[in-house]
Design a protein around this motif. Sequence first.
Motif, PDB file in Angstrom:
ATOM      1  N   GLU A   1     -16.399  -2.565 113.220  1.00  0.00           N
ATOM      2  CA  GLU A   1     -16.392  -3.525 113.206  1.00  0.00           C
ATOM      3  C   GLU A   1     -16.317  -4.487 114.453  1.00  0.00           C
ATOM      4  O   GLU A   1     -17.097  -5.185 114.832  1.00  0.00           O
ATOM      5  CB  GLU A   1     -16.208  -5.026 111.553  1.00  0.00           C
ATOM      6  CG  GLU A   1     -16.868  -4.729 110.940  1.00  0.00           C
ATOM      7  CD  GLU A   1     -16.251  -5.201 109.367  1.00  0.00           C
ATOM      8  OE1 GLU A   1     -14.876  -5.944 109.838  1.00  0.00           O
ATOM      9  OE2 GLU A   1     -16.988  -5.330 107.956  1.00  0.00           O
TER      10      GLU A   1
ATOM     11  N   ASP B   1     -26.046  -8.413 110.257  1.00  0.00           N
ATOM     12  CA  ASP B   1     -24.286  -8.845 109.557  1.00  0.00           C
ATOM     13  C   ASP B   1     -24.211  -7.759 108.218  1.00  0.00           C
ATOM     14  O   ASP B   1     -22.897  -6.321 107.712  1.00  0.00           O
ATOM     15  CB  ASP B   1     -23.688  -9.618 109.594  1.00  0.00           C
ATOM     16  CG  ASP B   1     -23.070 -10.653 110.572  1.00  0.00           C
ATOM     17  OD1 ASP B   1     -23.895  -9.562 111.346  1.00  0.00           O
ATOM     18  OD2 ASP B   1     -23.341 -11.806 110.400  1.00  0.00           O
ATOM     19  N   GLU B   2     -25.466  -8.042 107.697  1.00  0.00           N
ATOM     20  CA  GLU B   2     -25.179  -7.131 105.986  1.00  0.00           C
ATOM     21  C   GLU B   2     -25.777  -6.041 105.902  1.00  0.00           C
ATOM     22  O   GLU B   2     -25.103  -4.994 105.705  1.00  0.00           O
ATOM     23  CB  GLU B   2     -26.259  -8.559 104.844  1.00  0.00           C
ATOM     24  CG  GLU B   2     -25.153  -9.516 104.643  1.00  0.00           C
ATOM     25  CD  GLU B   2     -26.528 -10.165 103.709  1.00  0.00           C
ATOM     26  OE1 GLU B   2     -26.025 -11.504 103.632  1.00  0.00           O
ATOM     27  OE2 GLU B   2     -27.567 -10.504 104.468  1.00  0.00           O
TER      28      GLU B   2
ATOM     29  N   ARG C   1     -12.998   1.090 109.036  1.00  0.00           N
ATOM     30  CA  ARG C   1     -13.781  -0.414 109.185  1.00  0.00           C
ATOM     31  C   ARG C   1     -13.780  -1.326 110.099  1.00  0.00           C
ATOM     32  O   ARG C   1     -14.673  -1.759 110.669  1.00  0.00           O
ATOM     33  CB  ARG C   1     -13.243  -0.951 107.510  1.00  0.00           C
ATOM     34  CG  ARG C   1     -14.831  -2.214 107.771  1.00  0.00           C
ATOM     35  CD  ARG C   1     -14.066  -3.190 105.788  1.00  0.00           C
ATOM     36  NE  ARG C   1     -14.893  -2.412 105.037  1.00  0.00           N
ATOM     37  CZ  ARG C   1     -16.308  -1.873 104.707  1.00  0.00           C
ATOM     38  NH1 ARG C   1     -17.459  -2.803 105.509  1.00  0.00           N
ATOM     39  NH2 ARG C   1     -16.304  -1.273 103.518  1.00  0.00           N
TER      40      ARG C   1
ATOM     41  N   GLY D   1     -20.304   0.693 104.542  1.00  0.00           N
ATOM     42  CA  GLY D   1     -19.549   0.943 103.268  1.00  0.00           C
ATOM     43  C   GLY D   1     -20.214   2.431 102.490  1.00  0.00           C
ATOM     44  O   GLY D   1     -19.288   3.302 101.890  1.00  0.00           O
TER      45      GLY D   1
ATOM     46  N   ARG E   1     -22.393  -3.876 107.193  1.00  0.00           N
ATOM     47  CA  ARG E   1     -21.600  -3.955 106.271  1.00  0.00           C
ATOM     48  C   ARG E   1     -21.829  -2.794 105.337  1.00  0.00           C
ATOM     49  O   ARG E   1     -21.086  -2.226 104.796  1.00  0.00           O
ATOM     50  CB  ARG E   1     -21.247  -4.702 105.343  1.00  0.00           C
ATOM     51  CG  ARG E   1     -19.805  -5.940 106.673  1.00  0.00           C
ATOM     52  CD  ARG E   1     -19.845  -7.207 106.012  1.00  0.00           C
ATOM     53  NE  ARG E   1     -20.799  -8.109 105.777  1.00  0.00           N
ATOM     54  CZ  ARG E   1     -20.574  -9.275 106.732  1.00  0.00           C
ATOM     55  NH1 ARG E   1     -20.529  -9.436 107.429  1.00  0.00           N
ATOM     56  NH2 ARG E   1     -21.627 -10.137 106.470  1.00  0.00           N
ATOM     57  N   THR E   2     -23.211  -2.782 104.976  1.00  0.00           N
ATOM     58  CA  THR E   2     -23.956  -1.932 103.525  1.00  0.00           C
ATOM     59  C   THR E   2     -23.872  -0.896 104.036  1.00  0.00           C
ATOM     60  O   THR E   2     -23.313   0.356 103.305  1.00  0.00           O
ATOM     61  CB  THR E   2     -25.402  -3.120 102.962  1.00  0.00           C
ATOM     62  OG1 THR E   2     -24.924  -4.163 102.680  1.00  0.00           O
ATOM     63  CG2 THR E   2     -25.293  -1.873 102.182  1.00  0.00           C
TER      64      THR E   2
END
Length: 226
Positions: free
Chosen positions: A93, A206-207, A89, A214, A210-211
């Motif tokens: 990022e 950004d969301e 992760r 994940g 990250r989603t």
Amino acid sequence: MLVWERPEPPDRPVPAPLSRERIVRAAIGLADADGLEAVSLRKVAAALDVGPMRLYGYLATKEELLDLMVDAVYAEIRPAGDGWREVLRSVAESTRRAVHRHEWLADLIGGRPQLGPHALARGEAVLAALDGVDVDIVMPVVTAVDAYVIGTVRREIAERRAERASGMDKRQWQVSFGPYLERTFATGRYPALATVVRDAVHLDADETFRTGLGFLLDGIGAGIAD
């Protein structure tokens, strides 16, 4: 002999001190300001106030310069955390952040050899975090994460460039093309797409990143556990 192994010529303080590090910093500065098209050996030499021929003691071609530039940015990508999931992760990022800082990297990442010292250090840290995972699936795991990140950042940078070229931000684009989409959806030919556009929660970049990451890491975890 590759540029990573080739020694630099002895430093000469006159007319100006020079090194591969200074050359690469100057090239990155040009690329950050005006894109890769602003990078040439002549322009880098001018930025350093030296003659272009002096650069050839430190690198042989522009391709070597690009390799050095990419590896210099890999120094900004620092794996962190405990366990493979946190490390993957953090790499994903920090890679995305590096591309957003250096937009030109979107044109090179994934297409240049990752043989420089910073790229190798990054790879070593990632593989060390996967110690204990079946060695036969380690590289597919790393490749899957890299592919997700590279694909995402290239799309994001392409959208950023398109906004600049059109002079419209995302909100202005929606206002401009919204009526067309409403007319198109009213035909009934695209019901699934219409539902998502009208009813789904619209995450920011950004969301969304990250989603998706994940979901990918969840899948990797399931595969490792099998």
